[in-house]
Design a protein around this motif. Structure first.
Motif, PDB file in Angstrom:
ATOM      1  N   ILE A   1       0.837  -1.212   0.000  1.00  0.00           N
ATOM      2  CA  ILE A   1       0.000   0.000   0.000  1.00  0.00           C
ATOM      3  C   ILE A   1       0.864   1.251   0.000  1.00  0.00           C
ATOM      4  N   GLU A   2       1.975   1.212   0.719  1.00  0.00           N
ATOM      5  CA  GLU A   2       2.881   2.357   0.753  1.00  0.00           C
ATOM      6  C   GLU A   2       3.443   2.644  -0.645  1.00  0.00           C
ATOM      7  N   VAL A   3       3.832   1.592  -1.372  1.00  0.00           N
ATOM      8  CA  VAL A   3       4.342   1.766  -2.731  1.00  0.00           C
ATOM      9  C   VAL A   3       3.244   2.304  -3.644  1.00  0.00           C
ATOM     10  N   MET A   4       2.025   1.790  -3.481  1.00  0.00           N
ATOM     11  CA  MET A   4       0.904   2.284  -4.285  1.00  0.00           C
ATOM     12  C   MET A   4       0.667   3.769  -4.024  1.00  0.00           C
ATOM     13  N   GLN A   5       0.718   4.174  -2.759  1.00  0.00           N
ATOM     14  CA  GLN A   5       0.510   5.582  -2.429  1.00  0.00           C
ATOM     15  C   GLN A   5       1.617   6.452  -3.029  1.00  0.00           C
ATOM     16  N   ASN A   6       2.849   5.963  -3.006  1.00  0.00           N
ATOM     17  CA  ASN A   6       3.944   6.710  -3.630  1.00  0.00           C
ATOM     18  C   ASN A   6       3.720   6.875  -5.130  1.00  0.00           C
ATOM     19  N   HIS A   7       3.264   5.801  -5.785  1.00  0.00           N
ATOM     20  CA  HIS A   7       2.976   5.882  -7.215  1.00  0.00           C
ATOM     21  C   HIS A   7       1.842   6.863  -7.483  1.00  0.00           C
ATOM     22  N   LEU A   8       0.808   6.823  -6.644  1.00  0.00           N
ATOM     23  CA  LEU A   8      -0.311   7.748  -6.828  1.00  0.00           C
ATOM     24  C   LEU A   8       0.129   9.195  -6.685  1.00  0.00           C
ATOM     25  N   GLN A   9       1.026   9.461  -5.750  1.00  0.00           N
ATOM     26  CA  GLN A   9       1.528  10.828  -5.582  1.00  0.00           C
ATOM     27  C   GLN A   9       2.388  11.251  -6.770  1.00  0.00           C
ATOM     28  N   GLN A  10       3.194  10.338  -7.286  1.00  0.00           N
ATOM     29  CA  GLN A  10       4.087  10.672  -8.399  1.00  0.00           C
ATOM     30  C   GLN A  10       3.332  10.847  -9.720  1.00  0.00           C
ATOM     31  N   TYR A  11       2.323  10.024  -9.941  1.00  0.00           N
ATOM     32  CA  TYR A  11       1.644   9.987 -11.237  1.00  0.00           C
ATOM     33  C   TYR A  11       0.181  10.419 -11.141  1.00  0.00           C
ATOM     34  N   ALA A  12      -0.132  11.319 -10.223  1.00  0.00           N
ATOM     35  CA  ALA A  12      -1.520  11.739 -10.005  1.00  0.00           C
ATOM     36  C   ALA A  12      -2.140  12.343 -11.259  1.00  0.00           C
ATOM     37  N   GLY A  13      -1.376  13.082 -12.015  1.00  0.00           N
ATOM     38  CA  GLY A  13      -1.901  13.704 -13.241  1.00  0.00           C
ATOM     39  C   GLY A  13      -2.404  12.682 -14.237  1.00  0.00           C
ATOM     40  N   TYR A  14      -1.675  11.587 -14.394  1.00  0.00           N
ATOM     41  CA  TYR A  14      -2.101  10.542 -15.318  1.00  0.00           C
ATOM     42  C   TYR A  14      -3.370   9.855 -14.822  1.00  0.00           C
ATOM     43  N   PHE A  15      -3.457   9.607 -13.520  1.00  0.00           N
ATOM     44  CA  PHE A  15      -4.660   8.985 -12.976  1.00  0.00           C
ATOM     45  C   PHE A  15      -5.878   9.881 -13.178  1.00  0.00           C
ATOM     46  N   ILE A  16      -5.693  11.193 -13.035  1.00  0.00           N
ATOM     47  CA  ILE A  16      -6.809  12.122 -13.240  1.00  0.00           C
ATOM     48  C   ILE A  16      -7.240  12.108 -14.705  1.00  0.00           C
ATOM     49  N   LEU A  17      -6.282  12.076 -15.623  1.00  0.00           N
ATOM     50  CA  LEU A  17      -6.632  12.005 -17.043  1.00  0.00           C
ATOM     51  C   LEU A  17      -7.401  10.728 -17.371  1.00  0.00           C
ATOM     52  N   PHE A  18      -6.963   9.606 -16.817  1.00  0.00           N
ATOM     53  CA  PHE A  18      -7.690   8.350 -17.039  1.00  0.00           C
ATOM     54  C   PHE A  18      -9.102   8.422 -16.459  1.00  0.00           C
ATOM     55  N   ASP A  19      -9.254   9.035 -15.283  1.00  0.00           N
ATOM     56  CA  ASP A  19     -10.581   9.180 -14.684  1.00  0.00           C
ATOM     57  C   ASP A  19     -11.496  10.021 -15.564  1.00  0.00           C
ATOM     58  N   ILE A  20     -10.962  11.106 -16.133  1.00  0.00           N
ATOM     59  CA  ILE A  20     -11.766  11.951 -17.018  1.00  0.00           C
ATOM     60  C   ILE A  20     -12.159  11.187 -18.275  1.00  0.00           C
ATOM     61  N   LEU A  21     -11.232  10.400 -18.814  1.00  0.00           N
ATOM     62  CA  LEU A  21     -11.527   9.585 -19.990  1.00  0.00           C
ATOM     63  C   LEU A  21     -12.638   8.581 -19.698  1.00  0.00           C
TER      64      LEU A  21
END
Length: 83
Positions: free
Chosen positions: A40-60
């Motif tokens: 979970i810690e690694v996942m949270q680090n990835h989410l912080q680093q790549y938040a912009g990409y996750f937001i773009l995927f959510d909008i898509l």
């Protein structure tokens, strides 16, 4: 639904999302099996680093959901059962 196009798009989108999730899991676990807290810690680090990409995927995905709802609510052609 609105036709087989919607079903194909949904299957392709959710199948792709599943494969990406499995790829993400493989990237996190490339050093071997991890403790759940470490995972979970690694996942949270990835989410912080790549938040912009996750937001773009959510909008898509949100746009695709709106499209599918619109196509599903479209009036269907009437079928003449007497012909």
């Amino acid at each position: 639904m609105g036709g087989s196009t919607v079903l194909k798009e949904m299957l392709l989108t959710f199948g792709g999302a599943f494969l990406m999730a499995m790829g993400w899991t493989a990237i996190i676990m490339r050093d071997g099996l991890k403790e759940p807290a470490e995972f979970i810690e690694v996942m949270q680090n990835h989410l912080q680093q790549y938040a912009g990409y996750f937001i773009l995927f959510d909008i898509l995905i949100f746009g695709l959901l709106i499209r599918w709802i619109h196509l599903a609510r479209k009036p269907k052609a009437l079928i003449n059962v007497w012909e």
